[in-house]
Design an enzyme around this catalytic site. Structure first.
Site, PDB file in Angstrom:
ATOM      1  N   HIS A  14      40.770  31.964  48.291  1.00  0.00           N
ATOM      2  CA  HIS A  14      41.560  32.887  47.473  1.00  0.00           C
ATOM      3  C   HIS A  14      40.596  33.675  46.593  1.00  0.00           C
ATOM      4  O   HIS A  14      39.642  33.120  46.038  1.00  0.00           O
ATOM      5  CB  HIS A  14      42.539  32.090  46.606  1.00  0.00           C
ATOM      6  N   ASN A  61      42.242  40.521  42.907  1.00  0.00           N
ATOM      7  CA  ASN A  61      43.112  39.400  43.276  1.00  0.00           C
ATOM      8  C   ASN A  61      44.438  39.960  43.787  1.00  0.00           C
ATOM      9  O   ASN A  61      45.222  40.501  43.012  1.00  0.00           O
ATOM     10  CB  ASN A  61      43.323  38.509  42.043  1.00  0.00           C
ATOM     11  N   CYS A  76      49.705  32.741  44.022  1.00  0.00           N
ATOM     12  CA  CYS A  76      48.455  32.968  44.760  1.00  0.00           C
ATOM     13  C   CYS A  76      48.228  31.938  45.860  1.00  0.00           C
ATOM     14  O   CYS A  76      47.425  32.151  46.768  1.00  0.00           O
ATOM     15  CB  CYS A  76      47.267  32.971  43.809  1.00  0.00           C
TER      16      CYS A  76
HETATM   17  N1  ACO Z   1      37.310  43.544  29.091  1.00  0.00           N
HETATM   18  C1  ACO Z   1      36.532  43.251  28.050  1.00  0.00           C
HETATM   19  N2  ACO Z   1      36.695  42.129  27.316  1.00  0.00           N
HETATM   20  C2  ACO Z   1      37.668  41.285  27.695  1.00  0.00           C
HETATM   21  C3  ACO Z   1      38.528  41.542  28.783  1.00  0.00           C
HETATM   22  C4  ACO Z   1      38.314  42.734  29.490  1.00  0.00           C
HETATM   23  N3  ACO Z   1      39.061  43.089  30.564  1.00  0.00           N
HETATM   24  N4  ACO Z   1      39.398  40.523  28.918  1.00  0.00           N
HETATM   25  C5  ACO Z   1      39.106  39.635  27.946  1.00  0.00           C
HETATM   26  N5  ACO Z   1      38.065  40.110  27.192  1.00  0.00           N
HETATM   27  C6  ACO Z   1      37.428  39.506  26.046  1.00  0.00           C
HETATM   28  C7  ACO Z   1      38.322  38.512  25.343  1.00  0.00           C
HETATM   29  O1  ACO Z   1      39.183  39.139  24.434  1.00  0.00           O
HETATM   30  C8  ACO Z   1      37.294  37.647  24.646  1.00  0.00           C
HETATM   31  O2  ACO Z   1      36.867  38.304  23.485  1.00  0.00           O
HETATM   32  P1  ACO Z   1      36.571  37.468  22.125  1.00  0.00           P
HETATM   33  O3  ACO Z   1      35.461  36.513  22.491  1.00  0.00           O
HETATM   34  O4  ACO Z   1      36.202  38.531  21.172  1.00  0.00           O
HETATM   35  O5  ACO Z   1      37.864  36.760  21.821  1.00  0.00           O
HETATM   36  C9  ACO Z   1      36.124  37.630  25.624  1.00  0.00           C
HETATM   37  O6  ACO Z   1      36.307  38.758  26.496  1.00  0.00           O
HETATM   38  C10 ACO Z   1      36.060  36.372  26.461  1.00  0.00           C
HETATM   39  O7  ACO Z   1      37.356  36.153  27.009  1.00  0.00           O
HETATM   40  P2  ACO Z   1      37.660  34.933  27.928  1.00  0.00           P
HETATM   41  O8  ACO Z   1      39.100  34.951  28.333  1.00  0.00           O
HETATM   42  O9  ACO Z   1      37.139  33.703  27.273  1.00  0.00           O
HETATM   43  O10 ACO Z   1      36.724  35.309  29.187  1.00  0.00           O
HETATM   44  P3  ACO Z   1      36.406  34.469  30.472  1.00  0.00           P
HETATM   45  O11 ACO Z   1      34.974  34.364  30.675  1.00  0.00           O
HETATM   46  O12 ACO Z   1      37.230  33.198  30.552  1.00  0.00           O
HETATM   47  O13 ACO Z   1      36.946  35.438  31.619  1.00  0.00           O
HETATM   48  C11 ACO Z   1      38.827  35.686  33.093  1.00  0.00           C
HETATM   49  C12 ACO Z   1      38.305  35.809  31.665  1.00  0.00           C
HETATM   50  C13 ACO Z   1      38.077  36.664  33.962  1.00  0.00           C
HETATM   51  C14 ACO Z   1      40.316  36.025  33.088  1.00  0.00           C
HETATM   52  C15 ACO Z   1      38.606  34.255  33.627  1.00  0.00           C
HETATM   53  O14 ACO Z   1      39.026  33.319  32.679  1.00  0.00           O
HETATM   54  C16 ACO Z   1      39.324  33.983  34.925  1.00  0.00           C
HETATM   55  O15 ACO Z   1      39.025  34.559  35.944  1.00  0.00           O
HETATM   56  N6  ACO Z   1      40.266  33.029  34.919  1.00  0.00           N
HETATM   57  C17 ACO Z   1      40.953  32.636  36.131  1.00  0.00           C
HETATM   58  C18 ACO Z   1      42.000  33.606  36.520  1.00  0.00           C
HETATM   59  C19 ACO Z   1      42.563  33.156  37.844  1.00  0.00           C
HETATM   60  O16 ACO Z   1      41.906  32.486  38.624  1.00  0.00           O
HETATM   61  N7  ACO Z   1      43.752  33.482  38.186  1.00  0.00           N
HETATM   62  C20 ACO Z   1      44.169  32.966  39.505  1.00  0.00           C
HETATM   63  C21 ACO Z   1      45.449  32.761  39.638  1.00  0.00           C
HETATM   64  S1  ACO Z   1      46.308  34.274  39.520  1.00  0.00           S
HETATM   65  C22 ACO Z   1      47.897  33.967  40.067  1.00  0.00           C
HETATM   66  O17 ACO Z   1      48.284  32.897  40.429  1.00  0.00           O
HETATM   67  C23 ACO Z   1      48.872  35.089  40.018  1.00  0.00           C
END
Ligand code: ACO
Length: 328
Positions: A251, A281, A114
């Site tokens: 980004h 993304n 990214c």
């Molecule tokens: N739909 C519904 N529930 C979901 C989903 C979904 N799509 N995905 C995860 N959950 C659930 C999880 O299982 C978890 O459930 P649990 O509490 O029962 O275990 C709950 O939601 C919370 O999950 P978290 O992973 O803790 O959620 P978070 O608030 O951290 O959000 C996210 C997840 C959106 C992925 C976030 O962490 C994020 O954006 N991280 C950064 C990603 C990023 O920036 N990537 C950039 C680089 S990409 C690259 O380089 C290719």
């Protein structure tokens, strides 16, 4: 006199097919509400069967060349930032070069996930400043959805496909006008974190393309702190403050990360180009896609100071400051 890389034009391309959150909710256990609240994403563009990264890249490049009013034959450097090359080799940039009818100069790919566009911008800027190249086409292009595991709700809802391109034109300017073009770029990586965001395949590992695996929470935490510090580094290097920045073009990984950067910079969200709601993304394509949107709708104009930032797998991250257009 000093040589600077002037951002002479930009262009973007998105594949036709759009998948919204409700459609994804039929594939995995998720909902429009969850995706919107946690990420800001509402829909994403997805390539058609047979549509390649180079196809998206060439269309974005064509549009950037038109906007810059520079013929393709003038380009002597092509860098494609991509994690999803057409083939393991040759470089996708060579396919783009051939499709544009260019038969001289250098063409190669950069892989910084990214952060790829900011890395490519930095390499191109340095080659231009050193006088090794004169006119560069810098592209971020991805068919990232081909790396997704469509049964993993933690990743498959986050990404989309697309391409964005810019033209950098080397330009001799008076020392007093050196605040034009690419002011500076700042790159970092730290491979200790390579296991929090990766693809579980590769030519030397298992001859498979593999799928994206991510510890979302950890990536989120690193993104907020590392992007905050590289933005600060870019401002300090140029003796600027956040008040000097006209536009943040970040980004587009997560709206909450973008909002947190705007807050750190004390910038209102209407000074931030945000396209994550419609594009998700798009990895290396996200910054030039957002830039092109801001330029096309008239928000970003010549003379504006724009701050780019990005982070991705590696971890690799960086920032760049660019004053748009040629000096008057
Ligand atoms: N739909 C519904 N529930 C979901 C989903 C979904 N799509 N995905 C995860 N959950 C659930 C999880 O299982 C978890 O459930 P649990 O509490 O029962 O275990 C709950 O939601 C919370 O999950 P978290 O992973 O803790 O959620 P978070 O608030 O951290 O959000 C996210 C997840 C959106 C992925 C976030 O962490 C994020 O954006 N991280 C950064 C990603 C990023 O920036 N990537 C950039 C680089 S990409 C690259 O380089 C290719």
């Amino acid at each position: 006199m000093a040589t600077r890389s002037i951002l002479a034009g930009c262009g973007a391309y998105l594949p036709d097919r759009v998948i919204d959150n409700n459609e994804l909710a039929k594939l995995v256990d998720t909902s429009d509400d969850w995706i919107k609240q946690r990420t800001g994403i509402e829909k994403r563009h997805v390539v058609a069967d047979g549509e390649l990264t180079s196809d998206l890249a060439v269309k974005a490049a064509d549009r950037a060349l038109v906007r810059a009013n520079i013929p393709a034959s003038d380009i002597d450097l092509i860098i494609v930032a991509t994690t999803t090359p057409d083939r393991t080799f040759p470089a996708t940039a060579t396919k783009v070069q051939a499709d544009l009818g260019i038969t001289s100069g250098a063409a190669f790919d950069i892989q910084a996930v990214c952060a790829g566009f900011v890395y490519a911008l930095s390499v191109a800027d340095n080659l231009l400043r050193a006088g090794q190249s004169r006119r560069a086409l810098v592209i971020g292009a991805e068919t990232f959805t081909r790396l997704l595991d469509w049964t993993d709700r933690g990743t498959c809802v986050l990404f989309g496909d697309g391409a964005g391109a810019i033209i950098l034109d080397s330009y001799e300017i008076e020392p007093a006008a050196t605040q034009f073009g690419v002011l500076s770029t700042h790159l970092h990586s730290d491979g200790r974190y390579r296991d929090i965001l990766y693809v579980d395949g590769g030519p030397s590992m298992n001859s498979k393309t593999g799928h994206v695996r991510m510890s979302g929470k950890e990536v989120f935490r690193h993104a907020v702190s590392k992007l905050g510090s590289v933005i600060n580094e870019a401002l300090v290097a140029n003796n600027l403050t956040s008040d000097d920045i006209d536009w943040l073009v970040p980004h587009q990984a997560n709206k909450r990360i973008i909002e947190s950067m705007a807050k750190k910079l004390n910038m209102p969200m209407d000074k931030v180009i945000c396209s994550i709601d419609r594009h998700a993304n798009t990895s290396a394509a996200s910054v030039p896609l957002a830039l092109t949107e801001g330029v096309s709708d008239g928000r970003i104009v010549d003379g504006d100071l724009v701050l780019f930032e990005a982070i991705g797998g590696g971890l690799a991250w960086g920032a760049g400051l660019v004053r748009m257009g040629y000096p008057k």
